[in-house]
Design an enzyme around this catalytic site. Structure first.
Site, PDB file in Angstrom:
ATOM      1  CG  ASP A 147     107.826 -19.126  54.302  1.00 35.02           C
ATOM      2  OD1 ASP A 147     107.710 -19.661  53.395  1.00 35.02           O
ATOM      3  OD2 ASP A 147     108.217 -18.063  54.360  1.00 35.02           O
TER       4      ASP A 147
ATOM      5  N   GLY B  11     105.466 -24.428  57.181  1.00 40.43           N
ATOM      6  CA  GLY B  11     105.921 -25.913  56.767  1.00 40.43           C
ATOM      7  C   GLY B  11     104.754 -26.843  56.710  1.00 40.43           C
ATOM      8  CE  LYS B  12     100.303 -24.232  52.999  1.00 44.34           C
ATOM      9  NZ  LYS B  12     100.904 -23.101  53.477  1.00 44.34           N
ATOM     10  N   GLY B  13     104.071 -28.587  54.105  1.00 43.58           N
ATOM     11  CA  GLY B  13     104.696 -29.809  53.271  1.00 43.58           C
ATOM     12  C   GLY B  13     105.013 -30.919  54.327  1.00 43.58           C
TER      13      GLY B  13
ATOM     14  CB  ALA C  96     103.454 -21.065  47.252  1.00 44.40           C
ATOM     15  N   GLY C  97     106.417 -22.029  48.082  1.00 40.96           N
ATOM     16  CA  GLY C  97     107.294 -23.070  47.903  1.00 40.96           C
ATOM     17  C   GLY C  97     107.081 -24.228  48.902  1.00 40.96           C
ATOM     18  CG  HIS C  98     103.541 -25.730  49.710  1.00 40.84           C
ATOM     19  ND1 HIS C  98     102.398 -25.879  48.903  1.00 40.84           N
ATOM     20  CD2 HIS C  98     103.744 -24.428  50.223  1.00 40.84           C
ATOM     21  CE1 HIS C  98     101.648 -24.707  49.358  1.00 40.84           C
ATOM     22  NE2 HIS C  98     102.272 -23.900  49.936  1.00 40.84           N
TER      23      HIS C  98
ATOM     24  CD  GLN D 258     101.260 -16.931  48.716  1.00 41.67           C
ATOM     25  OE1 GLN D 258     100.054 -17.303  48.256  1.00 41.67           O
ATOM     26  NE2 GLN D 258     102.314 -17.670  47.843  1.00 41.67           N
TER      27      GLN D 258
ATOM     28  CB  VAL E  89     110.341 -18.927  46.526  1.00 38.15           C
ATOM     29  CG1 VAL E  89     110.390 -18.171  45.003  1.00 38.15           C
ATOM     30  CG2 VAL E  89     109.084 -19.880  46.795  1.00 38.15           C
TER      31      VAL E  89
ATOM     32  NE  ARG F  39     113.048 -12.704  49.937  1.00 35.65           N
ATOM     33  CZ  ARG F  39     112.028 -12.094  49.410  1.00 35.65           C
ATOM     34  NH1 ARG F  39     112.194 -10.852  49.393  1.00 35.65           N
ATOM     35  NH2 ARG F  39     110.869 -12.590  49.430  1.00 35.65           N
TER      36      ARG F  39
HETATM   37  P1  IMP Z   1     104.524 -11.553  46.244  1.00 30.95           P
HETATM   38  O1  IMP Z   1     103.571 -12.686  46.667  1.00 30.95           O
HETATM   39  O2  IMP Z   1     105.937 -11.925  45.342  1.00 30.95           O
HETATM   40  O3  IMP Z   1     104.115 -10.321  45.477  1.00 30.95           O
HETATM   41  O4  IMP Z   1     105.174 -11.127  47.516  1.00 30.95           O
HETATM   42  C1  IMP Z   1     104.593 -10.132  48.552  1.00 30.95           C
HETATM   43  C2  IMP Z   1     105.056 -10.458  49.936  1.00 30.95           C
HETATM   44  O5  IMP Z   1     104.746 -11.758  50.157  1.00 30.95           O
HETATM   45  C3  IMP Z   1     106.585 -10.388  49.912  1.00 30.95           C
HETATM   46  O6  IMP Z   1     106.948 -10.104  51.378  1.00 30.95           O
HETATM   47  C4  IMP Z   1     106.986 -12.137  49.820  1.00 30.95           C
HETATM   48  O7  IMP Z   1     108.242 -12.316  50.683  1.00 30.95           O
HETATM   49  C5  IMP Z   1     105.917 -12.558  50.626  1.00 30.95           C
HETATM   50  N1  IMP Z   1     105.371 -14.115  50.034  1.00 30.95           N
HETATM   51  C6  IMP Z   1     104.777 -14.429  48.957  1.00 30.95           C
HETATM   52  N2  IMP Z   1     105.041 -15.468  48.871  1.00 30.95           N
HETATM   53  C7  IMP Z   1     105.454 -16.090  49.741  1.00 30.95           C
HETATM   54  C8  IMP Z   1     105.293 -17.565  50.724  1.00 30.95           C
HETATM   55  O8  IMP Z   1     104.823 -18.366  50.117  1.00 30.95           O
HETATM   56  N3  IMP Z   1     105.959 -17.745  51.761  1.00 30.95           N
HETATM   57  C9  IMP Z   1     106.168 -16.531  52.683  1.00 30.95           C
HETATM   58  N4  IMP Z   1     106.060 -15.166  52.081  1.00 30.95           N
HETATM   59  C10 IMP Z   1     105.728 -15.215  50.785  1.00 30.95           C
END
Ligand code: IMP
Length: 422
Positions: A16, A18-20, A42-44, A225, A301, A304
């Site tokens: 998170d 802020g690569k986007g 991921a959510g960019h 991530q 994503v 939260r």
């Molecule tokens: P998973 O990748 O869904 O298995 O989640 C494992 C951990 O990585 C959790 O704490 C998620 O909140 C965190 N996580 C997974 N993808 C991202 C991301 O793109 N940004 C921030 N945290 C992430």
């Protein structure tokens, strides 16, 4: 001809970063943009020509007509979510099928992987990882167990392979007494997604990337991530399940270490974390709420609340070391505009012991802070380094000194022009 290079753009803390926002700056410099790890966890968020897109699996070079985009072998892909993401881009007028190539070695996330993700989390009680629920862990587990389905399987006797793996998953769910799921709607969309994927180039992207490099082309490996969520180097077990660090670029794309050029490490002027796990700099007070509110720190994503805190140099230095970061990119400097003073975590302490190197287990450590003067002026209108308030310039110089790494790009606001290259 000189061999091209692979540069990496990596979130180096908890994701998170802020690569986007800086994709505009990066993608025009490259011929190929490739994702090497992770999947729809991921959510960019990318704002392109005034329209907002959230990319989950598709690389951000997709907005640039001339670029080839690759989903590499290190990634996992959910056909239904991929289809939804791709169709949104198609309906906005972007041509995808010729420019988006998917590795046949990437693994497929099945609907039952998502159920297993929930079932394993439920079974963990209070030690939940707080996953995104996208089936990431179970899919990488099947990959390591050598029973996973790969994109290449779509092209060959797929139905039987799918039914066999699904049956295996259903047996595990029965063993766990986990009944809280209904696959019908999910499965229908998922199978439609499988069909939809057939129209893309499902290829051996390792050869494609290496051919491009041999022709002198430039490749950007786009991380997902963050380094502290890396399966090996993160805060295990509160991590994701892929190699999110620079080593993952090689294994996740099939490129050799000597093809790697610059490693851009992106971080925010403060810290955030989503999900569970140790986070020594977490602030539970008004300051934490203020950072969350001003920084709009809510998950792209899952929606939260992100946990917020001051910059953590222990974590940053560790991530720079693991990745071999050559250039730092600092985002969201403007979020700290309102503070009279700014803290930076320089060490952790526990039971009378103080450490400056990332410990094996970050649980229970308290942050040791140094307090720096804030700039207390809005940065969002700043467009050049000459306009930096002194205290902001000092903050940057302080981080560069502490990490021994130059900060080459500084972002001070949401506008494109608020990205300052040094
Ligand atoms: P998973 O990748 O869904 O298995 O989640 C494992 C951990 O990585 C959790 O704490 C998620 O909140 C965190 N996580 C997974 N993808 C991202 C991301 O793109 N940004 C921030 N945290 C992430």
């Amino acid at each position: 001809m000189t061999q091209g290079k692979v540069d990496a753009l990596l979130g180096i803390v908890f994701g998170d970063e802020g690569k986007g926002k800086v994709v505009d700056y990066f993608t025009p410099r490259y011929d190929v943009v490739a994702r090497f790890a992770g999947g729809p966890n991921a959510g960019h968020t990318i704002i392109f020509e005034g329209k907002k897109f959230v990319l989950r699996s598709i690389p951000s070079g997709i907005f640039d007509e001339g670029k080839i985009n690759i989903i590499g072998n290190g990634c996992v892909i959910a056909p239904d979510l991929f289809m939804a993401e791709a169709k949104e881009l198609e309906s906005a007028g972007y041509q995808l099928t010729e420019r988006l190539h998917i590795s046949r070695r990437a693994h497929l996330i099945l609907p039952t992987h998502r159920v297993l993700d929930r079932a394993y989390e439920a079974a963990k009680g209070k030690n939940k990882v707080g996953t995104t629920g996208k089936g990431i862990g179970p899919t990488y587990s099947d990959k390591a167990a050598r029973i996973g389905l790969r994109v290449g399987d779509i092209l060959n006797n797929f139905e039987a392979k799918y039914q066999a793996l699904k049956a295996r998953h259903e047996q595990i769910l029965r063993d766990l007494n986990f009944t809280d799921y209904d696959l019908t709607a999910d499965e229908e969309q998922w199978l439609a997604g499988i069909d939809y994927m057939r129209k893309f180039h499902l290829t051996d992207t390792e050869f494609e990337i290496n051919r491009a490099l041999a022709e002198g082309k430039r490749v950007l490996a786009e991380g997902a991530q963050g380094s502290l969520l890396d399966i090996d180097h993160g805060t295990y077990p509160f991590v994701s399940s892929s190699s999110t660090t620079s080593g993952g670029v090689c294994t996740g794309l099939g490129v050799a270490p000597n093809t790697i050029g610059h490693i851009f490490g992106i971080f925010k002027a403060y810290s955030t974390r989503v999900g569970s796990g140790p986070f020594p700099v977490e602030l539970f007070d008004e300051t934490g709420n203020t950072i969350r509110h001003i920084g709009n720190e809510y998950g792209a994503v899952t929606g939260r609340d992100r946990r917020c805190g001051w910059l953590d140099l222990v974590a940053l230095k560790y991530a720079i070391m693991i990745n071999g970061v050559t250039d730092l990119v600092m985002m969201k400097g403007d979020v700290l505009d309102a503070f009279e003073t700014i803290k930076v975590c320089t060490a952790y302490t526990k039971d009378g012991e103080t450490v400056t190197e990332m410990p094996y287990d970050t649980e229970g450590w308290q942050p040791v802070y140094e307090t720096l003067p804030g700039w207390n002026t809005p940065l969002t209108e700043v467009r050049s380094e000459a306009q930096f308030p002194q205290a902001f310039a000092d903050y940057i110089a302080y981080i560069e000194r502490a990490t021994g790494t130059p900060i080459k790009i500084v972002s001070v606001g949401p506008d494109r022009e608020a990205t300052i290259i040094r």
